[in-house]
Motif scaffolding. Sequence first.
Motif, PDB file in Angstrom:
ATOM      1  N   UNK A 102      73.862 -66.298 -20.540  1.00  0.00           N
ATOM      2  CA  UNK A 102      74.700 -65.261 -21.139  1.00  0.00           C
ATOM      3  C   UNK A 102      74.028 -63.898 -21.118  1.00  0.00           C
ATOM      4  N   UNK A 103      72.710 -63.867 -21.310  1.00  0.00           N
ATOM      5  CA  UNK A 103      72.006 -62.578 -21.381  1.00  0.00           C
ATOM      6  C   UNK A 103      70.531 -62.778 -21.090  1.00  0.00           C
ATOM      7  N   UNK A 104      69.912 -61.721 -20.553  1.00  0.00           N
ATOM      8  CA  UNK A 104      68.473 -61.660 -20.315  1.00  0.00           C
ATOM      9  C   UNK A 104      67.970 -60.316 -20.812  1.00  0.00           C
ATOM     10  N   UNK A 105      66.782 -60.307 -21.414  1.00  0.00           N
ATOM     11  CA  UNK A 105      66.170 -59.053 -21.876  1.00  0.00           C
ATOM     12  C   UNK A 105      64.662 -59.232 -21.897  1.00  0.00           C
ATOM     13  N   UNK A 106      63.959 -58.173 -21.548  1.00  0.00           N
ATOM     14  CA  UNK A 106      62.494 -58.178 -21.624  1.00  0.00           C
ATOM     15  C   UNK A 106      62.073 -57.634 -22.978  1.00  0.00           C
ATOM     16  N   UNK A 107      61.117 -58.303 -23.610  1.00  0.00           N
ATOM     17  CA  UNK A 107      60.473 -57.825 -24.836  1.00  0.00           C
ATOM     18  C   UNK A 107      59.064 -57.443 -24.418  1.00  0.00           C
ATOM     19  N   UNK A 109      56.397 -56.180 -21.226  1.00  0.00           N
ATOM     20  CA  UNK A 109      56.270 -56.577 -19.825  1.00  0.00           C
ATOM     21  C   UNK A 109      55.985 -58.052 -19.584  1.00  0.00           C
ATOM     22  N   UNK A 110      55.703 -58.835 -20.629  1.00  0.00           N
ATOM     23  CA  UNK A 110      55.292 -60.224 -20.410  1.00  0.00           C
ATOM     24  C   UNK A 110      56.184 -61.266 -21.062  1.00  0.00           C
ATOM     25  N   UNK A 111      57.233 -60.856 -21.762  1.00  0.00           N
ATOM     26  CA  UNK A 111      58.069 -61.814 -22.468  1.00  0.00           C
ATOM     27  C   UNK A 111      59.537 -61.614 -22.078  1.00  0.00           C
ATOM     28  N   UNK A 112      60.096 -62.618 -21.415  1.00  0.00           N
ATOM     29  CA  UNK A 112      61.498 -62.594 -21.011  1.00  0.00           C
ATOM     30  C   UNK A 112      62.284 -63.465 -21.990  1.00  0.00           C
ATOM     31  N   UNK A 113      63.322 -62.879 -22.594  1.00  0.00           N
ATOM     32  CA  UNK A 113      64.181 -63.597 -23.531  1.00  0.00           C
ATOM     33  C   UNK A 113      65.472 -63.951 -22.801  1.00  0.00           C
ATOM     34  N   UNK A 114      65.868 -65.222 -22.892  1.00  0.00           N
ATOM     35  CA  UNK A 114      67.093 -65.689 -22.249  1.00  0.00           C
ATOM     36  C   UNK A 114      68.002 -66.329 -23.286  1.00  0.00           C
ATOM     37  N   UNK A 115      69.291 -66.107 -23.127  1.00  0.00           N
ATOM     38  CA  UNK A 115      70.295 -66.741 -23.981  1.00  0.00           C
ATOM     39  C   UNK A 115      71.332 -67.398 -23.081  1.00  0.00           C
ATOM     40  N   UNK A 116      71.773 -68.578 -23.478  1.00  0.00           N
ATOM     41  CA  UNK A 116      72.790 -69.308 -22.735  1.00  0.00           C
ATOM     42  C   UNK A 116      74.081 -69.333 -23.527  1.00  0.00           C
ATOM     43  N   UNK A 117      75.171 -69.584 -22.854  1.00  0.00           N
ATOM     44  CA  UNK A 117      76.487 -69.558 -23.498  1.00  0.00           C
ATOM     45  C   UNK A 117      76.677 -70.663 -24.526  1.00  0.00           C
ATOM     46  N   UNK A 118      75.813 -71.684 -24.523  1.00  0.00           N
ATOM     47  CA  UNK A 118      75.918 -72.733 -25.545  1.00  0.00           C
ATOM     48  C   UNK A 118      75.150 -72.376 -26.818  1.00  0.00           C
ATOM     49  N   UNK A 119      74.584 -71.156 -26.866  1.00  0.00           N
ATOM     50  CA  UNK A 119      73.901 -70.684 -28.073  1.00  0.00           C
ATOM     51  C   UNK A 119      72.390 -70.799 -28.059  1.00  0.00           C
TER      52      UNK A 119
END
Length: 132
Positions: A102-107, A109-119
């Motif tokens: 559902x979404x991707x965002x960097x926190x 330069x070393x931490x990638x946050x991912x969210x999926x449509x199932x929550x």
Amino acid sequence: MSGYPEKVSRLAFDDTGFWLAADGAPDVTVWDFSGKGPAGTAPRSLRCHETITALTWRPGPAGHLASGGHDGTIALWHATAGRPQSLLRPARELDGDGTAVAALAWAGPHLLIAAWRDGRVRAYSVPSRTAL
């Protein structure tokens, strides 16, 4: 910049403002806006997902892009590598359980946050800018 087989619904510029990633096709297209801009040039193509659902550039000038797909995969790219008209493959792939990203965002330069449509939400520690 025309000829996309599908509607463009995701755009992302990198920190330098020279590189634009866009969906609108099964491939992510990456346009070079340096110099005189993309007019009359061909983009790089990044192929991994059948349907792209998220795009985000890693902070900084390294040219690393993360993309998410309808199949749940996350791909990490050296998106500015190669020549125009190059078809690039991911440097690294994460997950892929069939639930759409559902979404991707960097926190930073070393931490990638991912969210999926199932929550689900997950943080990935990603190696330095020079490696994926």
